[in-house]
Enzyme design. Structure first.
Site, PDB file in Angstrom:
ATOM      1  N   ASP A 179      15.095 -36.760 -14.940  1.00 44.46           N
ATOM      2  CA  ASP A 179      14.845 -35.847 -13.630  1.00 44.46           C
ATOM      3  C   ASP A 179      15.282 -34.555 -14.094  1.00 44.46           C
ATOM      4  O   ASP A 179      14.414 -33.650 -13.671  1.00 44.46           O
ATOM      5  CB  ASP A 179      15.609 -36.790 -12.608  1.00 44.46           C
ATOM      6  CG  ASP A 179      15.127 -38.035 -12.025  1.00 44.46           C
ATOM      7  OD1 ASP A 179      13.888 -38.520 -12.707  1.00 44.46           O
ATOM      8  OD2 ASP A 179      15.746 -38.709 -11.227  1.00 44.46           O
ATOM      9  N   GLU A 234      17.985 -42.126 -16.135  1.00 41.10           N
ATOM     10  CA  GLU A 234      17.263 -41.543 -15.075  1.00 41.10           C
ATOM     11  C   GLU A 234      17.475 -40.221 -14.602  1.00 41.10           C
ATOM     12  O   GLU A 234      16.583 -39.344 -14.590  1.00 41.10           O
ATOM     13  CB  GLU A 234      17.681 -42.658 -13.751  1.00 41.10           C
ATOM     14  CG  GLU A 234      16.836 -42.152 -12.589  1.00 41.10           C
ATOM     15  CD  GLU A 234      15.361 -42.195 -12.493  1.00 41.10           C
ATOM     16  OE1 GLU A 234      14.821 -41.048 -12.281  1.00 41.10           O
ATOM     17  OE2 GLU A 234      15.025 -43.419 -12.609  1.00 41.10           O
ATOM     18  N   SER A 274       9.373 -42.028 -11.779  1.00 37.74           N
ATOM     19  CA  SER A 274      10.555 -41.482 -11.930  1.00 37.74           C
ATOM     20  C   SER A 274      10.165 -40.155 -12.651  1.00 37.74           C
ATOM     21  O   SER A 274      10.668 -38.921 -12.565  1.00 37.74           O
ATOM     22  CB  SER A 274      11.675 -42.058 -12.395  1.00 37.74           C
ATOM     23  OG  SER A 274      12.402 -42.943 -11.454  1.00 37.74           O
ATOM     24  N   ASP A 298      -7.061 -42.016  -2.872  1.00 39.14           N
ATOM     25  CA  ASP A 298      -7.082 -43.600  -2.896  1.00 39.14           C
ATOM     26  C   ASP A 298      -5.502 -43.933  -2.965  1.00 39.14           C
ATOM     27  O   ASP A 298      -4.761 -43.203  -3.382  1.00 39.14           O
ATOM     28  CB  ASP A 298      -7.864 -43.972  -4.073  1.00 39.14           C
ATOM     29  CG  ASP A 298      -7.330 -43.456  -5.417  1.00 39.14           C
ATOM     30  OD1 ASP A 298      -6.228 -43.495  -5.926  1.00 39.14           O
ATOM     31  OD2 ASP A 298      -8.149 -42.690  -5.997  1.00 39.14           O
ATOM     32  N   GLY A 348     -11.980 -38.720  -4.362  1.00 36.52           N
ATOM     33  CA  GLY A 348     -11.456 -38.666  -3.400  1.00 36.52           C
ATOM     34  C   GLY A 348      -9.987 -39.393  -3.485  1.00 36.52           C
ATOM     35  O   GLY A 348      -9.450 -39.791  -4.276  1.00 36.52           O
ATOM     36  N   ASP A 401      -9.166 -35.317  -9.748  1.00 38.13           N
ATOM     37  CA  ASP A 401      -9.495 -36.565  -9.262  1.00 38.13           C
ATOM     38  C   ASP A 401      -9.259 -37.354 -10.363  1.00 38.13           C
ATOM     39  O   ASP A 401      -9.894 -37.451 -11.449  1.00 38.13           O
ATOM     40  CB  ASP A 401     -10.945 -36.293  -8.622  1.00 38.13           C
ATOM     41  CG  ASP A 401     -11.176 -37.555  -7.809  1.00 38.13           C
ATOM     42  OD1 ASP A 401     -10.030 -38.299  -7.592  1.00 38.13           O
ATOM     43  OD2 ASP A 401     -12.149 -37.696  -6.980  1.00 38.13           O
ATOM     44  N   ILE A 402      -8.718 -38.841  -9.927  1.00 38.45           N
ATOM     45  CA  ILE A 402      -8.790 -39.806 -10.900  1.00 38.45           C
ATOM     46  C   ILE A 402      -9.509 -41.038 -10.416  1.00 38.45           C
ATOM     47  O   ILE A 402      -9.233 -41.405  -9.313  1.00 38.45           O
ATOM     48  CB  ILE A 402      -7.170 -40.173 -11.195  1.00 38.45           C
ATOM     49  CG1 ILE A 402      -6.456 -39.134 -11.967  1.00 38.45           C
ATOM     50  CG2 ILE A 402      -7.170 -41.513 -12.219  1.00 38.45           C
ATOM     51  CD1 ILE A 402      -5.074 -39.143 -11.928  1.00 38.45           C
TER      52      ILE A 402
END
Length: 595
Positions: A301, A297, A508, A571, A569, A550-551
């Site tokens: 990062d 982790e 992450s 979601d 838009g 946009d997805i």
């Protein structure tokens, strides 16, 4: 006449004297109906064991703080960009003098010298004293026990309920450690290893040579590298120019350490021009960093935040937590309150990074509401001071497991993530694939049961709710804060861990990448003589909403449902979408030119 004078004197005396506090008249502050899931009762806490008891006094002008935060973060407001100083914020969160006086009287009643606090925040709204278990039990009308988490082998000292004197209730928001069990071990699953994804073993220079100019290599859809992300989100041509002022902060918890050897090997393979760049490490509240025991982790990062924002100076905050409990110890040096530990540290600093990223979180319902609100208000303080605070949204879709409430009723509900649900952070979910991107299943998202919907997202959330109608009615809070805000690639990331390239994924991964992009935008602001962006959301949902990819495909299943679906838009699966750095920078340019 004499009796009249005596009576009048008694009345005046009684009016002048402060009312006597009844410290034995207790009222419950918070309780659980049962031991939180994953924990088991182990034994009574040793009476002589001491620990640090944190007391969060009510902030007298917190409404003014939130008002100021919105004004300095709203592009349409004349105060936009005029962030507050540490001193300004401290003054706004300071408790009322009556609260301080009442608390001090209570502490003295229990034999504690108010002047001997172990810690006192800059605004005086957090006071920490060292007490024994016996003292804390008497003060809070409770019983502390040792609880064990078999899954991880960890032990903590907590209580299932606590009370405060009625005369103190209106002056104190929260006391810890009490009922927050801090199931922070679960935060690690915001990233997960992907052994099924082949690692990239060939030379980066050859990879670049094989890619057509400006084209995203097909392999990026499966094996994600900094080069892929810089092409996809259009940061590849930007050269930071304010590295003497701009800074990026990455937080780490749970003994997740980062390795400089791994970082340099990662740079060598995937961002050669960054080779030799140093990571600054700050240890917080007994935190450590062991280069020989790196965590996936922490490496993920740090490696990706630095690779995207290079050469922006980056600091890794390693915060202590999850201490082993040894029954015959007289002192527990760490009470496992990681967010508070780190927030106390960072808010006490005069100068703080303009961008901060955290890839950890927990189920909202496992965190006492009072605790959530105080921690969230501390993120608001960071925003008011000009920091953009980024959080991952989690990897359980609309909720983990069977999704029953923990209020004793066991009602099925979607389970939002915290701190992702805090309205004062920018929450990042995950996407995958090439252009156009799609959702990466189990992307955390939904609606808070604690925090109401903020005005900055009102129009977009209402539009989404009108699309889905009564779907999942009763399973989520229609008037709650909707999250995530944005998204980023989150599968097949190539990291170096213990000298070996590995594949990893999760929100992450997305959070530090988005933070790196935000850091570049802050860099651009500073090079143009402008203030950093600070709290992002009011800008994201207004001027910047059109600058995201946009997805519209995919959903975030969970709680034995298909979850919410992505739409045009905003979601609650991918938020506004993934960032287009060039478009975002152009919007900043447009505003600067118009000044």
């Amino acid at each position: 006449m004499l009796w009249s004078l005596i009576f009048l004197g008694l009345v005046q005396s009684s009016l002048a004297a402060p009312p006597i506090k009844r410290w034995d008249a207790m009222a419950e502050k918070h309780s659980w109906t049962e031991v939180p899931q994953g924990w088991e009762y182990h034994s009574p806490a040793p009476q002589g064991m001491s620990f640090q008891l944190r007391i969060g006094l009510k902030q007298d002008r917190v409404d003014d703080l939130i008002r100021d935060l919105y004004e300095v973060s709203d592009p349409a407001h004349h105060r936009y960009g005029n962030h507050l100083s540490k001193e300004d914020v401290d003054a706004l969160v300071a408790p009322h003098p009556e609260s301080v006086e009442t608390l001090n009287s209570w502490l003295q009643h229990h034999g504690i010298d108010p002047e001997q606090a172990v810690y006192r925040s800059g605004g005086g709204d957090w006071i920490t004293h060292r007490v024994t278990v016996a003292q804390a039990e008497k003060m809070l009308g409770t019983k502390y026990n040792v609880y064990h988490r078999p899954e991880t082998g960890s032990y903590i000292v907590r209580t299932l309920k606590y009370s405060l004197p009625r005369d103190l209730h209106d002056h104190v928001d929260v006391v810890s450690p009490t009922t927050y069990f801090g199931k922070t071990e679960a935060m690690r699953v915001n990233s997960f290893m992907q052994p099924e994804v082949p690692t990239m073993q060939y030379d980066l220079n050859q990879f670049n040579a094989d890619a057509d100019a400006g084209e995203i290599p097909a392999s990026c859809a499966r094996q994600v590298t900094p080069y892929c992300l810089r092409l996809l989100y259009k940061t590849i041509d930007y050269v930071p120019g304010a590295t003497d002022r701009n800074k990026l902060g990455v937080t780490g918890y749970l003994k997740e350490y980062t390795s400089n050897n791994d970082l340099q090997e990662f740079f060598k393979r995937f961002r050669p021009e960054a080779l030799g760049t140093k990571l600054n490490i700050t240890l917080v509240h007994d935190g450590l960093n062991d280069d020989e025991r790196p965590g996936t982790e922490a490496n993920l990062d740090v490696q990706y935040a630095m690779a995207i924002a290079h050469p922006t100076p980056t600091v890794f905050y390693s915060t202590g937590g999850s201490p082993p409990f040894i029954a015959d110890d007289a002192t527990m040096t760490n009470t496992n309150e990681p967010y508070l530990d780190w927030l106390e540290h960072i808010l006490n600093e005069t100068s703080i990074p303009q961008t901060l990223t955290t890839s950890y979180g927990d189920d909202e319902q496992t965190v006492p509401v009072e605790y959530q609100k105080r921690v969230c208000s501390m993120f608001a303080q960071l925003g008011a001071r000009g920091s953009s605070v980024i959080f991952s949204s989690g990897d359980y879709g609309v909720g983990p497991g069977l999704c029953y409430t923990n209020d004793g009723l066991k009602t099925q509900k979607f389970i939002p993530h915290f701190p992702a649900s805090c309205p004062f952070v920018t929450t990042v979910s995950k996407s995958t694939g090439g252009i156009p991107e799609k959702t990466a299943g189990l992307s955390g998202g939904g609606f808070s049961f604690t925090f109401p919907r903020p005005s900055y997202q009102d129009a977009q959330v209402k539009a989404y709710l009108s699309l889905i109608g009564d779907a999942y009615s009763g399973l989520y809070n229609e008037s709650g804060r909707g999250f995530p805000d944005v998204a980023g690639q989150a599968r097949g990331y190539q990291i170096v861990h213990k000298g070996t390239v590995r594949s990893i994924g999760g929100t992450s991964a997305a959070a530090p990448v988005v933070a790196g992009i935000v850091s570049l935008l802050n860099d651009y602001q500073l090079t143009k003589g402008q203030p950093p962006l600070g709290f992002l959301n009011p800008w994201l949902y207004s001027e910047a909403a059109s600058a995201f990819n946009d997805i519209v495909k995919g959903s975030n299943p969970g709680c034995r449902t298909l979850g919410f679906s992505a739409h045009h838009g905003w979601d609650p699966v991918t938020g506004l979408g993934t960032p287009d750095f060039e478009k975002l920078k152009a919007l900043l340019d447009k505003r600067i030119t118009a000044q």
